[in-house]
Structure formats: structure tokens, C-alpha cells
Design a protein around this motif. Structure first.
Motif: not given
Lengths: 219, 731
Positions: A177, A179-180, A182, A206, B705, B709, B719, B724
């Protein structure tokens, strides 16, 4: 070659009020014409076949990262298709109205994209470009690997190499996805490689990268 | 007198016009000198106090104070020095007595001398800030007698020698001792301290250092501690009898250091007799002694606590990880309860219910009980066993006590949600098979769980009880309502609300026609009175009583629903193949195999005969009605649905379900926290979430975690673009 660009820039002030000058309108005409060379007559967009043809004329493989950069410059929304508006935007910005000019614009384009401020925008764009359906938010692992290589392979070859190996090896995640995605860029930019000494798994990386680092360290 | 006058009026002393006699001083002094001598010679009765007083008074008045004082000093010195010499000659034990007597004399004499010289004391001495007569006398005694080189050492040695003898068991003259130490105290606290107490403590230190070394070589821990206790009592008594009160604490301090502190580790950890052995053998008297003695010593209790903790953790760990123990869950839990009882008793009897020890025990139990991830299941099985069979010979109170003790173990569990799952399963089985001995006990257990974990935990469980009650009422009104033949089988239906019960949905099998009739009647009745509901027969859960005849004898078989379906087939035929049975009943394969095994392969319950006679069921088997079946009992129970320890695959399944259930709980916690905090960093989220969920289970940071996600992907969180580590809640 006519220095049409110079002419248009010097007269752009006037152009704003007085309408396009002849030089500019000629440029637009040529751009449009070029579009028609590749566009599908029924759909009036350049489709994948058209793009292939374009690429062969540009002497650039159609999987080359420069095509992706061109798409970015154009603001393309759909992978594999260029609309007339997008075409106009891109080529105008590159000041190219012919194949040869377009070809010559590439080196500068590459430089422009790899400038950090632009790259931050280009990188996520590349991800979104690969999303095949409207609602979809992830791209499959094989596609992600290809894309990683394309986009980061030159700058961060060792990391990308190892990362691709890991992505293919693991089977916990079937898709990546945003987020990962980036996270990968951050990783390449911030983490010392191959020492990985400044990687702290307590900081919100991540999970897929935590697993990647663990896998690397075990080897 | 005018009030304006500011000057104080002066009164001049009357001035005697006396001739200054050059020999005045000497004459006067001679009188006093003689008097002093007589006083020391116990001849004071012949003296005139008034005359002597006046003599001294006059001397001071005539400004001879200084001379008088000096002469006094000289006189006293001389007297004392002389006395010293005779004292030095005193033999052996008489020395102390002699000193005693002389001191008494001196004190008495000083008093008289002071009285005589009172005027000087009050005027001259005060003005010139000289040492008053009595104190002077004491000081001179101190310097000349007590601190004389010969007497000083001898005095101390004598005192110490006597004390040593007393320590070794002799009886000594305590009166003498008391007087001697009192004398030193009277001479001043620093005299007592430097001339007696300090050396006494040093000598005692070496004495006890040696003695403790001897004892520890030859005694075991319990014996040694007894000896220490004795010595402490002795020293305390000795100090109170003939020493200054403050010395008591100091000498007991010395004993504590030499006998306890220094050897603390060795004692507590002594093989075969140390703390661990005392705990194992329930040596309460020794433990009480150890607790009380080590209370006095720095780190005494913390050392005992930590040794006890590691021992409990170790034995607990061995218990829960022993594969033999794991075979019988009820026994497993019983052993844990016994351990807890044992230590509770020790702490109450020997450690005076010390809270720090209780806490240490709790944390040890919490540690090892969670080492075995089947503990939640086993505790549930234990409770199941007790509620099913009742506690042996127990009345209501006893049952309560047992359940309370089990609740203590429950509190130690980290994975309370796993317990909940099993408890639900076991409770369901108990309720549905009517196998619980006491309704009150069941309710009581629920109340305890509710008190511990809140309403959420028990609401579904209570729902189960309610369902059964309602079902009873429903059955009553059903039978009141139906007309028609009452020849057919009677049914008793338990209507379970989906969601309250841990049932696995299963496709109903084919019921025998005798049953379908009445069950359809019931269905119609129920749906008639309850609109918009749907009923599904749970054929994997019922039971039936069947009348059967074998070799002429009548029996009543109590079987499961599946078994009933299979058996009823044999009313129309004597033999059937496996496939036939499968087809006719539509019972799922694994269940069918188990069912047939229980009907054909179990000795004493083999109402069916199988060919071939192997233990396993295979496709090609044929089954026959076993006309040779016999049993001593008329009523034969075949296959009850008893709660059992899960098999490996079942365990995996339950675990998986628990993990799945945890995901939404974690997410809910994350969302709750982020909603109120808006922005929070990663580690803080982990901490907060873990805290919120800890009453149900221990949340894994990696799992948290993953959920974060997932929430980012679903756009509940994002985020922060700059930092971050931070997450932001998206409204």
C-alpha cells in the motif's frame, strides 16, 4: 529550427492579454497534430498501442522510466492512456512540439524529476499511476518490485536489489500500500546501508520494513 | 523617693572591721583540711557543719577564694593519689569491690565537702567560672583514679573478663558490674563511652565474629538461627541489667551484624537447611524465627523475598512445563491451588501476613502460570469438573471457597480472553447436557467473573442461562397446546440465541421420521408464537433416550443425536455399509466416524458390530445390529458430550479464533485513544493500548503495529508528514 520558444516567452506578457501569438498558436497546432498521429481515432486518446509507437519513435523502450516521468509531467491519470489535455500540458511544459524536440527534452526532464523536491512528488505519483482500478489502494508485489527497480534502482541500487529479493521471498504480504511504498523511499534516504546501524524498529517504520531488516540481519 | 530618680539604690555590704590576721588563712584552712580527712575516714559525725561552713564562708569573704580552691584541689589530688596506690595493690577479684567501696566513699565525702563549701560554690566559683566542687571531685576521680595507667587498663580488663565469663555461661556479680558502669556514667557520658562502651563493643565484635564462624561450620540454618536468637536475648538482658540503656541497641547491632548480616547469604542459601528447604518442608517455626531475625538486618527481608520468589518461580515453572502434569488438567490446577495454599499459609503463619511477601508471591505465580499457554483452558476445565461433580463432601461454603481460590489463579492469567472462550464452551456443554450439580454454584461463579472483569465478560454467559429458562417455559406451553397422539417420542427443545452460545453452525443431519414429525410440530408452534425468527436444529449437540431390546433384554440407551440417527436405521435392516449410513444420515464424515466408533468399538457399549473388527472406521466397513450385546445395567450411557482437553488441531483452531477476536479489540482501543489524543507517537500508542487491554490479554506490539497500518490503509489514521513517528486521527 525556429526559436519559437524565445519568441513566445518575450511576448507572453502581451499574450496574456492579447491572446496567443502566432508562434504560440502554431506550437499548439503542432502539438495537437502530433497527438493525432498517435491517438486512436475513435476514442481520441493515445492508447497503449499508440504509446508503444511513440516510444519506438522516441527510441526509448516503453518500460523506460522516462516515459513514466513524461506521464508525471503530463499529469496522466490513467496508466497507458494519454488524453489530449494531458498531452498538451506535458509537451507545452517541455516546450516540445515534435518528436525530435521531445527526445532532446528528456535529459532535462530526468534532471528535473530527480531534484529532491520534485522527486517527493514523483515517487508517490508513480505508485498511484500503477493502481489499476478506481477503488484499489494497493499494487501487487511483482508490480511493486518492477516499479521499485524503475524508480529507485539507479539511485539506490544495493538497497533496491535486496528489497526486491525480500519482497519476492516473503509471503506475509501479497500487496503493497501507499504507506509502505513511501516507507521504502524513506528507508533508502535515511538508513545507512548495508550497516543498518541507525535503524530503530521502535520508530514507526512499517512492519514490512521491520521484517525486511530482521531478514537482512539474519543473513 | 522621687519617681524621677533613675539610679538603683545601692546597698553596701556591711564591712567588718576585722584585723587582717596573717595566719588567718592557714588557720582556717587547717580546720577544713582536718575536716576533710575526717570525712574520708568516716569520722564526719564529730564535725560541726555550721562551724566549717562559716570558716569557708569567711575565707571567701576575705577574698581567699582562689587560695581555698587551689588548696582543695591539692588536697583532693593528694588523697586520691594515695588511694590509688592502695587500690593498685588489691588482689584479683577484690579489685573491683575495692574500687566500688572507694567510689562510694568519695561520693559521700564530696557531698559533705560541697555542702561545707557551698558559699564558695555559689559565689566565687560561679563568678570565675570554675568547676563546681562536686564536679571537680568527679573530674579528679576520673583523671587520677580511673584513668591512672594501672587502674584504667585493669578496670576495663576486669569488666570485659567478667562479661566474657558470663557469655560462656558463668554466673557473675552483676551488682558489682552495675555499680562499676554506673560510676563511669556518673563521670560523664564520654567517659562511659570511651572507657567502657567502645572497647566493650569492639571486643564483642571479635567474640561474635569467632562464635558465628564456629556455629556456622557445625550447625544447620535452623539451629544457627536459634542460637542467634538466644544470644540476642542474652545481650539485651545483660545490657538492661548493668549497662546504660543506649548500649542495648548498640550491642544487639553488633550481634546482628556479626551473626546475621555477614553470613546472611550463606544462611539463607544453605544447602539442605536454608530458606528453600524450610519452605518446602513447611518449617513454620524456623521460618518465623528467620523472618523476625532478618527484619533487623539491612536487606534481610529483601533477600528472603528474592530467594523465595525465585524458588516459587522455579518450582512453578517445573510444574507447568512438565509434560506428565499436562495430561490431567484438573490435577494440574489442583496442584497449583495446593501450592498457593501452602505459601499463603507460610506467609500468614511465619511472615505475619507481610504484604510485600504476598505481592512477591503473586508476581511469581503470575510469572509461571502464563508460561503455559494452556493455563486458561485448564482452569476452565477445573471449574467445569467441580461444577459437574461437586466438591467432595462439601457444603455450599466449601464450594464458594474453592471457587474463590480458583478466581485467585484466574487473576494471574494474562490471556483472560482465552479463558472466556473455553469457559463459554464448557458452560454450554454443561448446561445443554444438564450436567451441573448446583445452579447456585454456577451463578456464584458468574458473579465472581463479573466482579473481576466487568459486565461485558458475563453478559453472554448470563444469556445462556436465560435461554434455558425460557426454553423450559416454552416446552411447557408447547405440550399444553398440542393435541393429538401422545404415542410418539417426546422431545425437549432448548432454544439457543445465536451469538450467546459458542456453537459451530452445522448443517442438520437427516432425522429419523419418528422425530421429524414432532420436531416440525414444535417448529410450527414456535414460529407461530415468535414472529420473524429462524430456527435451525443443531443436530451435533442433542441427546436421546432410546428403548432397545438385545437378546431379549430391554435396555434404555442414552445417546447423542447423531448416534440416535444411526441406530434408528437398524430398525429397518440388520446390516448397513458405511456409505449407506453416511448417505442416509448426512452426518459429516469426521463426526460420523467418531459416532460409529463409539457405537461399535467400545467394550461394554458395542450395540453395533463392525466388520472387519478393527478399531478404525473405513469406507468399506459394514455394521450390524449386535444382538449379542449385554450389559449389567438397564440404562446404558453411550457417548456423552463431556468437556475434554482439546486435541492439537482443536487447540490451534481456538487459538486462531482468539487471535481473530483480538484484532477488532485492538483496533477499537487504538481508535478510542487516537480520538481523544488526536496526535500521538508510536511508542505511546503501544503503551496505552497495552494498558487498556491488559485486563483481557497481553497485546503484542507487533500485532498492534499491524492494526495501526491497517487503520492507515483504511484512512482512519495518517502519519504526520513531518515527524514520521507521529500518527494523527482522521475524523
Amino acid at each position: 529550427m525556429r526559436r519559437s520558444s524565445k519568441k513566445s516567452s518575450s511576448s507572453s506578457a502581451a499574450a496574456a492579454t492579447a491572446g496567443p501569438t502566432r508562434g504560440v498558436s502554431k506550437e499548439i497546432e503542432r502539438i495537437d497534430q502530433l497527438f493525432c498521429t498517435y491517438a486512436d481515432s475513435s476514442s481520441s486518446v493515445i492508447d497503449p498501442e499508440g504509446i508503444e509507437m511513440l516510444c519506438s519513435h522516441l527510441e526509448v523502450p516503453h518500460t523506460d522510466v522516462r516515459i513514466l516521468m513524461l506521464a508525471w509531467k503530463m499529469g496522466c491519470e490513467k496508466q497507458g492512456y494519454f488524453t489530449l489535455d494531458e498531452w498538451r500540458t506535458g509537451l507545452k511544459a517541455l516546450r516540445a512540439d515534435s518528436i525530435s524536440k521531445l527526445k532532446k527534452a528528456f535529459p532535462e526532464l530526468v534532471q528535473e524529476v530527480t531534484r529532491p523536491s520534485n522527486f517527493q512528488d514523483f515517487y508517490p505519483y508513480a505508485f498511484r499511476y500503477c493502481l489499476t482500478e478506481d477503488k484499489k489502494k494497493c499494487i501487487e508485489i511483482p508490480v511493486a518490485c518492477e516499479l521499485l527497480n524503475l524508480v529507485l534502482g539507479l539511485q539506490f541500487h544495493p538497497q533496491v536489489d535486496k528489497l526486491i529479493n525480500y519482497l519476492k521471498y516473503q509471503n506475509e504480504y501479497k500487496v503493497i500500500n501507499m504507506d509502505q511504498w513511501m516507507g521504502f523511499l524513506r528507508f533508502c534516504n535515511e538508513i545507512n546501508f548495508p550497516s543498518l546501524d541507525n535503524y530503530d524498529s521502535d520508530l514507526a517504520w512499517p512492519l514490512i520494513l521491520d521484517n525486511f531488516v530482521e531478514w537482512l540481519r539474519e543473513k | 523617693m522621687s519617681s524621677q530618680k533613675k539610679r538603683a539604690t545601692k546597698v553596701e555590704p556591711l564591712k567588718h572591721r576585722t584585723d587582717v590576721d596573717p595566719k588567718f588563712f592557714d588557720k582556717s584552712w587547717k580546720k577544713l583540711d582536718d575536716a576533710i580527712r575526717e570525712i574520708y575516714n568516716h569520722n564526719a559525725s564529730g564535725l560541726s557543719f555550721e562551724e566549717l561552713y562559716r570558716t569557708a564562708y569567711n575565707l571567701v569573704l576575705h577574698k581567699h577564694g582562689m587560695k581555698l580552691y587551689d588548696k582543695l584541689v591539692e588536697k583532693l589530688k593528694g588523697h586520691l593519689e594515695e588511694m590509688c596506690r592502695s587500690l593498685e595493690d588489691a588482689q584479683g577479684c577484690l579489685f573491683l569491690e575495692e574500687l566500688q567501696i572507694r567510689w562510694d566513699d568519695h561520693n559521700k565525702a564530696l557531698q559533705m565537702i560541697r555542702d561545707i563549701l557551698m558559699y564558695m560554690d555559689r559565689t566565687f566559683i560561679t563568678t570565675l567560672k570554675k568547676t563546681p566542687v562536686f564536679d571537680l571531685g568527679l573530674e579528679l576521680w576520673r583523671d587520677i583514679v580511673v584513668r591512672s595507667p594501672k587502674i584504667h587498663g585493669r578496670l576495663l580488663d576486669t569488666l570485659l573478663e567478667l562479661i566474657n565469663r558470663e557469655r560462656m555461661g558463668d554466673v557473675i556479680n552483676r551488682g558489682l558490674m552495675r555499680n562499676s558502669t554506673k560510676m563511669l556514667m556518673d563521670l560523664g557520658p564520654s567517659v562511659y563511652r570511651d572507657d567502657f562502651e567502645k572497647p566493650f563493643l569492639e571486643v564483642s565484635e571479635s567474640f561474635y565474629s569467632v562464635e558465628s564462624q564456629q556455629f556456622i561450620e557445625c550447625c544447620d540454618c535452623g539451629e544457627y538461627l536459634e542460637k542467634v536468637q538466644k544470644r540476642l536475648a542474652e545481650e539485651l538482658e545483660r545490657a538492661s541489667q548493668y549497662m546504660d540503656a543506649k548500649t542495648a541497641d548498640k550491642i544487639t547491632g553488633v550481634v546482628e551484624t556479626e551473626m546475621l548480616s555477614i553470613h546472611m547469604q550463606r544462611l539463607i542459601l544453605m544447602e539442605n537447611s536454608g530458606l528453600v528447604n524450610m519452605l518446602i518442608d513447611d518449617k513454620h517455626e524456623d521460618l518465623t524465627r528467620m523472618y523476625n531475625l532478618f527484619k533487623r538486618v539491612p536487606d534481610g527481608h529483601s533477600t528472603i523475598r528474592s530467594v523465595m520468589t525465585s524458588h516459587v518461580k522455579e518450582t512453578g515453572k517445573a510444574l507447568v512445563t512438565d509434560p506428565e502434569r499436562l495430561k490431567d488438567p484438573v490435577d494440574f490446577i489442583q496442584r497449583l491451588l495446593n501450592e498457593k495454599d501452602k505459601y499463603d499459609k507460610t506467609i500468614s503463619v511465619s511472615f505475619s501476613n507481610d504484604k510485600t511477601f504476598q505481592n512477591a508471591l503473586n508476581s511469581s505465580f503470575e510469572y509461571f502460570i502464563n508460561l503455559n499457554n494452556r493455563s486458561p483452558e485448564f482452569i476452565s476445565l477445573y471449574v467445569d469438573d467441580k461444577l459437574r461433580k461437586g466438591v467432595k463432601g462439601a457444603n455450599e461454603e466449601d464450594v464458594e471457597t474453592v471457587l474463590d481460590k480458583v478466581m485467585m489463579l484466574f487473576r494471574y492469567l494474562q490471556e483472560k480472553d482465552v479463558f472466556e472462550k473455553y469457559y463459554k464452551q464448557h458452560l454450554a456443554k454443561r448446561l445443554l447436557s444438564g450436567k451441573t450439580t448446583s445452579d447456585e454454584a454456577e451463578r456464584s461463579m458468574l458473579v465472581k467473573l463479573k466482579t473481576e472483569c466487568g459486565y461485558q465478560f458475563t453478559s453472554k454467559l448470563e444469556g445462556m442461562f436465560t435461554d434455558l429458562k425460557t426454553s423450559q417455559d416454552t416446552m411447557q406451553s408447547f405440550y399444553a397446546n398440542i393435541s393429538g397422539d401422545t404415542d410418539g417420542p417426546t422431545i425437549s427443545v432448548q432454544i439457543l440465541t445465536t451469538g450467546s452460545w459458542p456453537t459451530q453452525p452445522c448443517a442438520p443431519c437427516n432425522l429419523p421420521p419418528e422425530i421429524t414429525d414432532i420436531s416440525e410440530k414444535f417448529r410450527a408452534y414456535y414460529l407461530g408464537t415468535h414472529n420473524g425468527r429462524r430456527l435451525t436444529w443443531q443436530t451435533n449437540m442433542g441427546n436421546a433416550d432410546i428403548k432397545a431390546t438385545f437378546a431379549g433384554r430391554r435396555h434404555e440407551l442414552n445417546v447423542s443425536t447423531y448416534q440416535m440417527c444411526v441406530l434408528m436405521l437398524f430398525n429397518s435392516t440388520d446390516g448397513m455399509t458405511y456409505s449407506d449410513i453416511e448417505q442416509a444420515t448426512a452426518i459429516p464424515r469426521a463426526e460420523l466416524k467418531r459416532c460409529l466408533q463409539s457405537l461399535a468399538c467400545v467394550k461394554g457399549k458395542n450395540v453395533l458390530r463392525k466388520e472387519p473388527m478393527s478399531k478404525d472406521i473405513s469406507q468399506g466397513d459394514t455394521f450390524y445390529y449386535n444382538d449379542k450385546f449385554t450389559s449389567k445395567l438397564v440404562k446404558v450411557k453411550i457417548g456423552t458430550v463431556v468437556a475434554q482437553k482439546e486435541t492439537e488441531p482443536e487447540k490451534m483452531e481456538t487459538r486462531q479464533r482468539v487471535e481473530e477476536d483480538r484484532k477488532p479489540q485492538i483496533e477499537a482501543a487504538i481508535v478510542r485513544i487516537m480520538k481523544s489524543r488526536r496526535v500521538l507517537d508510536h511508542n505511546s500508542i503501544i503503551t496505552e493500548v497495552t494498558k487498556q487491554l491488559q485486563s483481557r490479554f497481553l497485546a503484542n506490539p507487533v500485532a498492534i503495529k499491524k492494526r495501526i497500518e491497517s487503520l492507515i490503509e483504511r484512512e482512519f489514521l495518517e502519519r504526520d508528514k513531518v515527524d514520521r513517528k507521529m500518527y494523527r486521527y482522521l475524523a
